[in-house]
Enzyme design. Sequence first.
Site, short mmCIF file in Angstrom:
data_model
loop_
_atom_site.label_atom_id
_atom_site.label_comp_id
_atom_site.label_asym_id
_atom_site.label_seq_id
_atom_site.Cartn_x
_atom_site.Cartn_y
_atom_site.Cartn_z
CB SER A 47 -0.96 0.01 1.19
OG SER A 47 -0.26 0.25 2.39
CE LYS A 88 -2.81 2.24 4.87
NZ LYS A 88 -2.66 1.32 3.77
#
Length: 194
Positions: free
Chosen positions: A63, A99
């Site tokens: 991700s 993230k």
Amino acid sequence: MKRGHAPLRATTQQLEDELKRVKYKSRYRTVLRSTVYTLITVAAIAVLVATLWLPVLQIYGSSMTPTLQDGEIVLSVKTSDLKPGDIVAFYYNNKILIKRVICGPADWVDIDETGTVSVNNSVLEEPYLEDKALGETDITLPYQVPDGRVFVMGDHRSTSVDSRNTAVGCVAQEQIVGRIVFRVWPLSSFGPVK
């Protein structure tokens, strides 16, 4: 009258040699004990530093590609001072996710069909992306970030499940492990993380 054996008498040299041997043995034990205590103390300090100030994390998944790759090992720094663009690690359902911070509390975020992100009506410059995507978005856009939280997204927008999805949502300060600052493995990529 029976004659007994004469007692053995040690020479001065033998006594000195035995004394040296005993002293050496005692000194050896003292040095060994001191070394073991020192190693235990250093290990305990290293564990405390790694746990409290510089957590070491391994990257799993894709991700955050191309910025971070699966299997890389990074250092994070405990901080509450986060800015847009910072990469953070945070707790989510007994896992740690990594993230990028897009915006902070009270900011308005919007994402168009092509995946272009705007914060407070200004298009966000994102040189770290290879491709844009709307991804798994189930929040109503434009979206205002709640107080005490940050809006995060992965760099690989088509595969990342992040603040665009109510399953993850915005990240609270108490969830944050730290800001990712340095890559330590592989050695070919050793250096700061941008």
